[in-house]
Design an enzyme around this catalytic site. Sequence first.
Site, PDB file in Angstrom:
ATOM      1  N   LYS A  85      -2.767   2.341  11.145  1.00 17.68           N
ATOM      2  CA  LYS A  85      -3.823   1.923  10.203  1.00 17.68           C
ATOM      3  C   LYS A  85      -3.231   1.172   9.021  1.00 17.68           C
ATOM      4  O   LYS A  85      -3.827   0.203   8.527  1.00 17.68           O
ATOM      5  CB  LYS A  85      -4.616   3.144   9.739  1.00 17.68           C
ATOM      6  CG  LYS A  85      -5.472   3.759  10.850  1.00 17.68           C
ATOM      7  CD  LYS A  85      -6.402   4.820  10.337  1.00 17.68           C
ATOM      8  CE  LYS A  85      -5.705   6.137  10.073  1.00 17.68           C
ATOM      9  NZ  LYS A  85      -5.363   6.882  11.287  1.00 17.68           N
ATOM     10  N   LYS A  86      -2.068   1.597   8.535  1.00 16.70           N
ATOM     11  CA  LYS A  86      -1.436   0.891   7.412  1.00 16.70           C
ATOM     12  C   LYS A  86      -0.921  -0.480   7.852  1.00 16.70           C
ATOM     13  O   LYS A  86      -1.076  -1.467   7.135  1.00 16.70           O
ATOM     14  CB  LYS A  86      -0.310   1.743   6.824  1.00 16.70           C
ATOM     15  CG  LYS A  86      -0.812   2.999   6.112  1.00 16.70           C
ATOM     16  CD  LYS A  86      -1.718   2.652   4.949  1.00 16.70           C
ATOM     17  CE  LYS A  86      -2.333   3.854   4.288  1.00 16.70           C
ATOM     18  NZ  LYS A  86      -3.285   3.502   3.223  1.00 16.70           N
TER      19      LYS A  86
ATOM     20  N   THR B  76      -9.502  10.703  -0.733  1.00 19.69           N
ATOM     21  CA  THR B  76      -9.725   9.633  -1.704  1.00 19.69           C
ATOM     22  C   THR B  76     -11.160   9.110  -1.640  1.00 19.69           C
ATOM     23  O   THR B  76     -11.784   8.829  -2.669  1.00 19.69           O
ATOM     24  CB  THR B  76      -8.734   8.476  -1.440  1.00 19.69           C
ATOM     25  OG1 THR B  76      -7.409   8.962  -1.663  1.00 19.69           O
ATOM     26  CG2 THR B  76      -8.999   7.293  -2.351  1.00 19.69           C
TER      27      THR B  76
ATOM     28  N   ASP C 158       0.853  -1.189   0.000  1.00 18.35           N
ATOM     29  CA  ASP C 158       0.000   0.000   0.000  1.00 18.35           C
ATOM     30  C   ASP C 158       0.890   1.241   0.000  1.00 18.35           C
ATOM     31  O   ASP C 158       2.113   1.150   0.130  1.00 18.35           O
ATOM     32  CB  ASP C 158      -0.926   0.009   1.212  1.00 18.35           C
ATOM     33  CG  ASP C 158      -2.115   0.965   1.070  1.00 18.35           C
ATOM     34  OD1 ASP C 158      -2.261   1.584  -0.012  1.00 18.35           O
ATOM     35  OD2 ASP C 158      -2.877   1.101   2.029  1.00 18.35           O
ATOM     36  N   LYS C 159       0.245   2.383  -0.146  1.00 19.72           N
ATOM     37  CA  LYS C 159       0.956   3.656  -0.020  1.00 19.72           C
ATOM     38  C   LYS C 159       0.102   4.616   0.801  1.00 19.72           C
ATOM     39  O   LYS C 159      -1.118   4.430   0.942  1.00 19.72           O
ATOM     40  CB  LYS C 159       1.273   4.244  -1.402  1.00 19.72           C
ATOM     41  CG  LYS C 159       0.089   4.856  -2.132  1.00 19.72           C
ATOM     42  CD  LYS C 159       0.019   6.368  -1.976  1.00 19.72           C
ATOM     43  CE  LYS C 159      -1.276   6.857  -2.579  1.00 19.72           C
ATOM     44  NZ  LYS C 159      -1.541   8.269  -2.371  1.00 19.72           N
ATOM     45  N   HIS C 160       0.743   5.605   1.370  1.00 27.39           N
ATOM     46  CA  HIS C 160       0.023   6.660   2.082  1.00 27.39           C
ATOM     47  C   HIS C 160       0.566   7.999   1.630  1.00 27.39           C
ATOM     48  O   HIS C 160       1.775   8.172   1.484  1.00 27.39           O
ATOM     49  CB  HIS C 160       0.188   6.545   3.597  1.00 27.39           C
ATOM     50  CG  HIS C 160      -0.447   7.684   4.334  1.00 27.39           C
ATOM     51  ND1 HIS C 160      -1.803   7.723   4.597  1.00 27.39           N
ATOM     52  CD2 HIS C 160       0.069   8.847   4.805  1.00 27.39           C
ATOM     53  CE1 HIS C 160      -2.082   8.849   5.224  1.00 27.39           C
ATOM     54  NE2 HIS C 160      -0.971   9.559   5.359  1.00 27.39           N
ATOM     55  N   SER C 161      -0.330   8.939   1.423  1.00 31.86           N
ATOM     56  CA  SER C 161       0.071  10.305   1.076  1.00 31.86           C
ATOM     57  C   SER C 161      -0.397  11.258   2.158  1.00 31.86           C
ATOM     58  O   SER C 161      -1.480  11.071   2.734  1.00 31.86           O
ATOM     59  CB  SER C 161      -0.549  10.715  -0.265  1.00 31.86           C
ATOM     60  OG  SER C 161      -0.379  12.105  -0.479  1.00 31.86           O
TER      61      SER C 161
ATOM     62  N   ARG D 199      -7.032  14.924  20.020  1.00 35.85           N
ATOM     63  CA  ARG D 199      -5.968  15.781  19.466  1.00 35.85           C
ATOM     64  C   ARG D 199      -6.561  16.963  18.717  1.00 35.85           C
ATOM     65  O   ARG D 199      -6.049  18.085  18.779  1.00 35.85           O
ATOM     66  CB  ARG D 199      -5.076  14.978  18.525  1.00 35.85           C
ATOM     67  CG  ARG D 199      -4.135  14.017  19.215  1.00 35.85           C
ATOM     68  CD  ARG D 199      -3.526  13.032  18.232  1.00 35.85           C
ATOM     69  NE  ARG D 199      -2.797  13.719  17.173  1.00 35.85           N
ATOM     70  CZ  ARG D 199      -2.564  13.209  15.976  1.00 35.85           C
ATOM     71  NH1 ARG D 199      -3.011  12.006  15.658  1.00 35.85           N
ATOM     72  NH2 ARG D 199      -1.880  13.893  15.084  1.00 35.85           N
TER      73      ARG D 199
ATOM     74  N   SER E  20      -0.513   7.404  14.285  1.00 41.41           N
ATOM     75  CA  SER E  20      -1.855   7.428  13.698  1.00 41.41           C
ATOM     76  C   SER E  20      -1.847   6.842  12.289  1.00 41.41           C
ATOM     77  O   SER E  20      -2.671   5.983  11.952  1.00 41.41           O
ATOM     78  CB  SER E  20      -2.373   8.869  13.664  1.00 41.41           C
ATOM     79  OG  SER E  20      -3.640   8.942  13.058  1.00 41.41           O
TER      80      SER E  20
END
Length: 437
Positions: A186-187, A119, A79-82, A167, A182
Amino acid sequence: MDINFLIDSIVNHQPQDHDLLNEFVLGVASGEVSVEQATAWLKSVHKHGCSVEDTVQLTKSMIASGAHLVWGEGPPVVDKHSTGGVGDKMSLMLAPALAACRRRVPMLAGRGLGHTGGTIDKLESIPGFNCKLNPDEMKHIVEEIGCCIAVQNDAIAPADGVLYSIRDVTDTVDSVPLITASIVSKKAAEGLEALVLDVKCGNAAFMRTQEDAEELAQSMVRTAQGLGIKTKAQITSMGQPIGSHVGNALEVIESIEVLQGKGSADTRNLVILQGGELLAMTDEQLSPEEGRELIARVLDNGEALEKFRLMCVNQGVEEELAQQLVREPERVLPSSQQQTTILSRKEGHVVNVDSMACALLAKSHGAGRYALEDIVIPEIGFVFHVAQGIQVKENQPILTFYHNRELSENEHMALQTLIQLSSQPCKGKERLISIVE
């Protein structure tokens, strides 16, 4: 539970007791830890920071607070995260492209808040697309077709959801360890073998400077690697909008154009950059250059587009509608009542497109949220007919704004100033700034 013992350790820059930290996080998820206690701990971390080892343990505990995906034999899970940006639509193309290259992609994504689009908001502009999948549904779809994109939910890392909400109201959002835990929790709960992080920097990014972006990237890379996930971060420029379309439904259109082997070279190149890295990270026989060639191939030969169509069908879109979507997205997606096209007032070279001003104007017309409960209007946004470095002629169309309500005089004037021209030639800047690994 002695929360003060944890806080004293943070204040004195000593390791937190990991058993007690785990108990604290699970107590946050169950409600046994009060908001006041959680706030005191968060403020301590925000002020004093915490070590990589403590951040890894915090992330592990967040994962343990909920469900996490476990995979059997099969292709690598990636996967990827931005960190988000104006026109950042990579996930819509990257997930199906990776699936077409025999990778499993159980992507969790979020909704937009602030000036950046989410997304999930983009996908929900497709009639019938269901992002609310539970972990079992995610696994089933990924095993069937190779990819899914689901909204973050309470089943996965619920402690993070509670801590994030606190937060948000205690001014402790901008803490690198807390952001890291955080995102990575999740990833990691997706059961990943490899992760690419796209950390944006620039005037329309969460991290404005390269130094801040690299600090966050290093923290996330170290933490994810501490959990056994192969991880790299790409620091990319968010000075200009990504690609040609900005706005939820409009970004789906551009994504499908790229999946058709056409579309914006800027967008396509970022998808290839991120996807190629993930392929190389999960195949020792493959270089990043060869990985990029494979991603380019599935974008050009229709395989990634077919995976996108299958993802739509498996996530609730009617078969006939999905077929039309991948052929003629404009006929399926919502369209605005009005379009205003701006012509260049002079000849020149495009020096800058004001990403933040574009995003804020679109948001004021309903493209984004001011609060979580706001309803997004998917058809609002921009199509840019030029980009940084392009030479334009007088009276040439440079952008079109898609909107439903009438524009004020000030908004008309603002549209005229979104794209800055110079008499001197200007080169478009490369997106990739640096890599953290």
